[in-house]
Design a protein around this motif. Structure first.
Motif, PDB file in Angstrom:
ATOM      1  N   ALA A  43       0.820  -1.211   0.000  1.00 31.45           N
ATOM      2  CA  ALA A  43       0.000   0.000   0.000  1.00 31.45           C
ATOM      3  C   ALA A  43       0.857   1.266   0.000  1.00 31.45           C
ATOM      4  CB  ALA A  43      -0.923   0.004   1.212  1.00 31.45           C
ATOM      5  N   GLN A  44       2.051   1.189   0.581  1.00 34.15           N
ATOM      6  CA  GLN A  44       2.952   2.337   0.588  1.00 34.15           C
ATOM      7  C   GLN A  44       3.746   2.433  -0.715  1.00 34.15           C
ATOM      8  OE1 GLN A  44       3.288   4.772   2.742  1.00 34.15           O
ATOM      9  NE2 GLN A  44       2.009   4.006   4.410  1.00 34.15           N
ATOM     10  N   VAL A  45       4.183   1.285  -1.232  1.00 36.07           N
ATOM     11  CA  VAL A  45       5.073   1.276  -2.395  1.00 36.07           C
ATOM     12  C   VAL A  45       4.316   1.503  -3.705  1.00 36.07           C
ATOM     13  CG1 VAL A  45       6.680  -0.126  -3.761  1.00 36.07           C
ATOM     14  CG2 VAL A  45       6.757  -0.195  -1.251  1.00 36.07           C
ATOM     15  N   PHE A  46       3.160   0.853  -3.865  1.00 36.69           N
ATOM     16  CA  PHE A  46       2.446   0.869  -5.150  1.00 36.69           C
ATOM     17  C   PHE A  46       2.123   2.268  -5.659  1.00 36.69           C
ATOM     18  CE2 PHE A  46      -1.363   0.871  -7.753  1.00 36.69           C
ATOM     19  CZ  PHE A  46      -1.061  -0.078  -8.718  1.00 36.69           C
ATOM     20  N   PRO A  47       1.477   3.137  -4.860  1.00 36.14           N
ATOM     21  CA  PRO A  47       1.118   4.454  -5.421  1.00 36.14           C
ATOM     22  C   PRO A  47       2.321   5.297  -5.804  1.00 36.14           C
ATOM     23  CG  PRO A  47       0.689   4.370  -3.058  1.00 36.14           C
ATOM     24  CD  PRO A  47       1.006   2.982  -3.478  1.00 36.14           C
ATOM     25  N   ILE A  48       3.447   5.124  -5.097  1.00 37.43           N
ATOM     26  CA  ILE A  48       4.627   5.915  -5.431  1.00 37.43           C
ATOM     27  C   ILE A  48       5.295   5.376  -6.691  1.00 37.43           C
ATOM     28  CG2 ILE A  48       6.880   6.701  -4.629  1.00 37.43           C
ATOM     29  CD1 ILE A  48       4.515   7.916  -3.146  1.00 37.43           C
ATOM     30  N   VAL A  49       5.535   4.072  -6.721  1.00 38.57           N
ATOM     31  CA  VAL A  49       6.227   3.478  -7.863  1.00 38.57           C
ATOM     32  C   VAL A  49       5.379   3.552  -9.131  1.00 38.57           C
ATOM     33  CG1 VAL A  49       7.102   1.325  -8.829  1.00 38.57           C
ATOM     34  CG2 VAL A  49       7.686   1.961  -6.493  1.00 38.57           C
ATOM     35  N   VAL A  50       4.119   3.151  -9.020  1.00 39.07           N
ATOM     36  CA  VAL A  50       3.268   3.063 -10.207  1.00 39.07           C
ATOM     37  C   VAL A  50       2.660   4.418 -10.568  1.00 39.07           C
ATOM     38  CG1 VAL A  50       1.215   1.999 -11.213  1.00 39.07           C
ATOM     39  CG2 VAL A  50       2.756   0.640  -9.778  1.00 39.07           C
ATOM     40  N   ASP A  51       1.949   5.032  -9.610  1.00 37.27           N
ATOM     41  CA  ASP A  51       1.221   6.273  -9.920  1.00 37.27           C
ATOM     42  C   ASP A  51       2.143   7.464 -10.135  1.00 37.27           C
ATOM     43  OD1 ASP A  51      -1.045   4.769  -9.644  1.00 37.27           O
ATOM     44  OD2 ASP A  51      -1.447   5.388  -7.578  1.00 37.27           O
ATOM     45  N   VAL A  52       3.252   7.513  -9.381  1.00 32.34           N
ATOM     46  CA  VAL A  52       4.139   8.678  -9.479  1.00 32.34           C
ATOM     47  C   VAL A  52       5.204   8.491 -10.554  1.00 32.34           C
ATOM     48  CG1 VAL A  52       5.836  10.101  -8.256  1.00 32.34           C
ATOM     49  CG2 VAL A  52       3.752   9.359  -7.085  1.00 32.34           C
ATOM     50  N   PHE A  53       5.896   7.335 -10.535  1.00 34.33           N
ATOM     51  CA  PHE A  53       7.050   7.176 -11.414  1.00 34.33           C
ATOM     52  C   PHE A  53       6.755   6.490 -12.742  1.00 34.33           C
ATOM     53  CE2 PHE A  53       9.162   7.932  -7.369  1.00 34.33           C
ATOM     54  CZ  PHE A  53      10.171   8.804  -7.749  1.00 34.33           C
ATOM     55  N   ILE A 226      13.554   3.637  -9.218  1.00 33.51           N
ATOM     56  CA  ILE A 226      12.392   2.888  -8.729  1.00 33.51           C
ATOM     57  C   ILE A 226      12.776   1.866  -7.661  1.00 33.51           C
ATOM     58  CG2 ILE A 226      10.672   1.171  -9.428  1.00 33.51           C
ATOM     59  CD1 ILE A 226      10.134   2.837 -11.896  1.00 33.51           C
ATOM     60  N   PRO A 227      13.855   1.095  -7.826  1.00 35.55           N
ATOM     61  CA  PRO A 227      14.250   0.205  -6.731  1.00 35.55           C
ATOM     62  C   PRO A 227      14.567   0.946  -5.433  1.00 35.55           C
ATOM     63  CG  PRO A 227      15.318  -0.471  -8.758  1.00 35.55           C
ATOM     64  CD  PRO A 227      14.654   0.841  -9.039  1.00 35.55           C
ATOM     65  N   ALA A 228      15.255   2.109  -5.549  1.00 32.70           N
ATOM     66  CA  ALA A 228      15.587   2.877  -4.343  1.00 32.70           C
ATOM     67  C   ALA A 228      14.324   3.384  -3.649  1.00 32.70           C
ATOM     68  CB  ALA A 228      16.497   4.053  -4.715  1.00 32.70           C
ATOM     69  N   VAL A 229      13.374   3.882  -4.433  1.00 37.16           N
ATOM     70  CA  VAL A 229      12.107   4.362  -3.867  1.00 37.16           C
ATOM     71  C   VAL A 229      11.344   3.212  -3.219  1.00 37.16           C
ATOM     72  CG1 VAL A 229       9.827   5.257  -4.483  1.00 37.16           C
ATOM     73  CG2 VAL A 229      11.880   6.320  -5.417  1.00 37.16           C
ATOM     74  N   ALA A 230      11.336   2.055  -3.861  1.00 38.52           N
ATOM     75  CA  ALA A 230      10.624   0.893  -3.320  1.00 38.52           C
ATOM     76  C   ALA A 230      11.188   0.488  -1.964  1.00 38.52           C
ATOM     77  CB  ALA A 230      10.706  -0.275  -4.304  1.00 38.52           C
ATOM     78  N   VAL A 231      12.506   0.554  -1.815  1.00 36.51           N
ATOM     79  CA  VAL A 231      13.134   0.196  -0.540  1.00 36.51           C
ATOM     80  C   VAL A 231      12.697   1.147   0.571  1.00 36.51           C
ATOM     81  CG1 VAL A 231      15.325   0.103   0.696  1.00 36.51           C
ATOM     82  CG2 VAL A 231      15.125  -0.960  -1.546  1.00 36.51           C
ATOM     83  N   VAL A 232      12.768   2.458   0.295  1.00 39.84           N
ATOM     84  CA  VAL A 232      12.414   3.450   1.309  1.00 39.84           C
ATOM     85  C   VAL A 232      10.959   3.314   1.731  1.00 39.84           C
ATOM     86  CG1 VAL A 232      12.159   5.922   1.773  1.00 39.84           C
ATOM     87  CG2 VAL A 232      14.191   5.081   0.575  1.00 39.84           C
ATOM     88  N   PHE A 233      10.058   3.187   0.772  1.00 40.00           N
ATOM     89  CA  PHE A 233       8.643   3.107   1.116  1.00 40.00           C
ATOM     90  C   PHE A 233       8.253   1.732   1.660  1.00 40.00           C
ATOM     91  CE2 PHE A 233       8.512   7.097  -1.039  1.00 40.00           C
ATOM     92  CZ  PHE A 233       7.472   7.777  -0.415  1.00 40.00           C
ATOM     93  N   LEU A 299      12.086  25.024   1.838  1.00 44.23           N
ATOM     94  CA  LEU A 299      12.238  23.583   2.044  1.00 44.23           C
ATOM     95  C   LEU A 299      11.887  22.797   0.788  1.00 44.23           C
ATOM     96  CD1 LEU A 299      12.936  21.492   4.258  1.00 44.23           C
ATOM     97  CD2 LEU A 299      10.488  21.287   4.690  1.00 44.23           C
ATOM     98  N   ALA A 300      10.810  23.206   0.109  1.00 42.19           N
ATOM     99  CA  ALA A 300      10.379  22.482  -1.087  1.00 42.19           C
ATOM    100  C   ALA A 300      11.383  22.605  -2.229  1.00 42.19           C
ATOM    101  CB  ALA A 300       9.007  22.988  -1.541  1.00 42.19           C
ATOM    102  N   ASN A 301      12.020  23.755  -2.346  1.00 34.74           N
ATOM    103  CA  ASN A 301      13.003  23.957  -3.409  1.00 34.74           C
ATOM    104  C   ASN A 301      14.358  23.397  -2.977  1.00 34.74           C
ATOM    105  OD1 ASN A 301      11.934  25.742  -5.819  1.00 34.74           O
ATOM    106  ND2 ASN A 301      10.900  26.428  -3.957  1.00 34.74           N
ATOM    107  N   SER A 302      14.389  22.087  -2.853  1.00 38.33           N
ATOM    108  CA  SER A 302      15.569  21.372  -2.362  1.00 38.33           C
ATOM    109  C   SER A 302      15.612  19.987  -2.979  1.00 38.33           C
ATOM    110  CB  SER A 302      15.497  21.263  -0.838  1.00 38.33           C
ATOM    111  OG  SER A 302      14.419  20.414  -0.456  1.00 38.33           O
ATOM    112  N   GLY A 303      16.466  19.129  -2.421  1.00 39.59           N
ATOM    113  CA  GLY A 303      16.606  17.770  -2.928  1.00 39.59           C
ATOM    114  C   GLY A 303      15.603  16.791  -2.371  1.00 39.59           C
ATOM    115  N   LEU A 304      14.653  17.257  -1.580  1.00 40.24           N
ATOM    116  CA  LEU A 304      13.626  16.374  -1.038  1.00 40.24           C
ATOM    117  C   LEU A 304      12.692  15.908  -2.151  1.00 40.24           C
ATOM    118  CD1 LEU A 304      12.880  18.378   2.215  1.00 40.24           C
ATOM    119  CD2 LEU A 304      13.893  16.106   2.083  1.00 40.24           C
ATOM    120  N   PRO A 305      11.923  14.806  -1.962  1.00 39.76           N
ATOM    121  CA  PRO A 305      11.540  14.151  -0.719  1.00 39.76           C
ATOM    122  C   PRO A 305      12.625  13.233  -0.152  1.00 39.76           C
ATOM    123  CG  PRO A 305      10.540  13.022  -2.552  1.00 39.76           C
ATOM    124  CD  PRO A 305      11.204  14.252  -3.116  1.00 39.76           C
ATOM    125  N   ILE A 306      12.334  12.688   1.023  1.00 42.17           N
ATOM    126  CA  ILE A 306      13.320  11.920   1.761  1.00 42.17           C
ATOM    127  C   ILE A 306      13.732  10.654   1.023  1.00 42.17           C
ATOM    128  CG2 ILE A 306      11.707  10.496   3.107  1.00 42.17           C
ATOM    129  CD1 ILE A 306      14.821  12.367   4.451  1.00 42.17           C
TER     130      ILE A 306
END
Length: 355
Positions: A43-53, A226-233, A299-306
């Motif tokens: 539930a955490q990984v799917f929307p970020i990996v699929v919907d965002v990336f 995508i692998p890096a994002v999947a690990v974090v989420f 803050l938004a104009n930076s290298g974020l998100p975490i």
């Protein structure tokens, strides 16, 4: 040959035994717990990996930014930047290539910045300290031009003079951050003469640059980001399953408010997307202190998100430079801390003079 130490329990084997026993007990007394854990992670990984990336313009933007970055490089952009920043960086005894990733970051994407500008540092013989300075400085700049534009709109809606905010939060750090870090934490720096630096403009045929950069961008998206994002989420999913993620988010909002950042958009900046955060701020006109808008913009104009700080930057820079993932991670976290401090200082000290 027999390993005599094999008879003794290693620490990792004890950890493994605990996991085996825990898994067995979970299967006996709570058969659904493991499936619920995987559901929380998914539930955490799917929307970020699929919907965002994968299905939104974010993934395409990463590929396009690599293409644009390589085209700029092919037409002398990097060499021109080196010439412009050489006098300033030479006066500070720093290799001028440390600012290249930040410029590419502003124009494109933080992942493409590491992929395109990272090798420039190596080619320029930048020391490891200078490469770390480059990572920390890059975090000070917006990784999406859309974030910058939406931030300007938010500032205008709140009738905030944007020019001082932009100058102090985006352009000044290009000089100040390398100077401070070179005199404190990363001291192994060296100023160079223009004659000591190679030319950074390749002579690759332009059509080959276009096709190769497209392949490079897809490789970066699918096999690194995508692998890096999947690990974090996935880790966030575990925290959510344990039941401590919601309290963490609540306290994050409280801390951000104290630091001079609008809480709801600040959390979105940290966890999801600075661009999305800036698009939400304009809807809050009349209900929040302008100070929080300034802090949120910085803050938004930076290298974020975490997920970028913890996952994408270490992987990308370990591939493109002499830094290990751990070294790149520490530099990225340091850059994030500097950005938070900058946001707080500008929110409290600058806002009274520009509203």
């Amino acid at each position: 040959m027999k390993d005599v130490n094999r008879k003794k329990w290693a620490k990792i084997e004890i950890v493994g035994l605990i996991l085996v026993i825990s898994s067995f007990l979970a299967l006996v007394f709570s058969p659904d717990s493991l499936s619920n854990l995987f559901n929380c992670i998914t539930a955490q990984v799917f929307p970020i990996v699929v919907d965002v990336f994968l299905t939104s313009d974010v993934g395409i933007a990463i590929v396009v930014s690599v293409i644009v970055g390589r085209i700029l490089e092919r037409f002398g952009f990097t060499d021109a930047l080196i010439r412009l920043f050489l006098p300033i960086m030479k006066a500070m005894n720093i290799n001028p290539s440390v600012v290249i990733p930040s410029i590419y970051n502003i124009l494109g994407d933080i992942n493409a910045s590491g992929k395109v500008a990272g090798p420039v540092l190596v080619k320029a013989n930048a020391t490891k300290s200078e490469q770390k300075i480059a990572v920390a400085t890059m975090i000070q700049n917006p990784q999406s031009f859309a974030t910058f534009v939406l931030g300007l709109i938010a500032l205008s809606v709140f009738k905030i003079n944007s020019l001082p905010v932009v100058i102090l939060s985006i352009f000044v750090p290009l000089i100040v951050v390398p100077f401070i870090l070179s005199k404190t934490i990363y001291r192994n720096t060296k100023g160079v003469e223009l004659e000591e630096l190679p030319r950074f403009t390749p002579d690759t045929p332009i059509m080959k640059v276009l096709f190769d950069s497209g392949i490079e961008g897809m490789h970066l998206l699918l096999l690194v980001i995508i692998p890096a994002v999947a690990v974090v989420f996935s880790l966030i999913g575990v925290l959510d399953f344990i039941g401590i993620w919601a309290p963490i988010q609540y306290y994050m909002g409280s801390v951000l408010s104290v630091l001079g950042v609008e809480p709801s958009s600040g959390i979105v900046t940290f966890l999801v997307s600075p661009t999305l955060a800036m698009s939400q701020v304009a809807d809050l006109v009349g209900s929040i202190d302008p100070r929080l808008v300034v802090g949120g913009f910085v803050l938004a104009n930076s290298g974020l998100p975490i997920s970028v700080i913890l996952g994408q930057v270490p992987v990308t820079w370990a591939e493109s430079t002499d830094l290990s993932e751990k070294e790149a991670l520490k530099a990225a976290i340091l850059g994030c801390l500097i950005r938070i401090i900058t946001a707080t200082l500008l929110a409290y000290a600058l806002t009274p003079f520009i509203v």
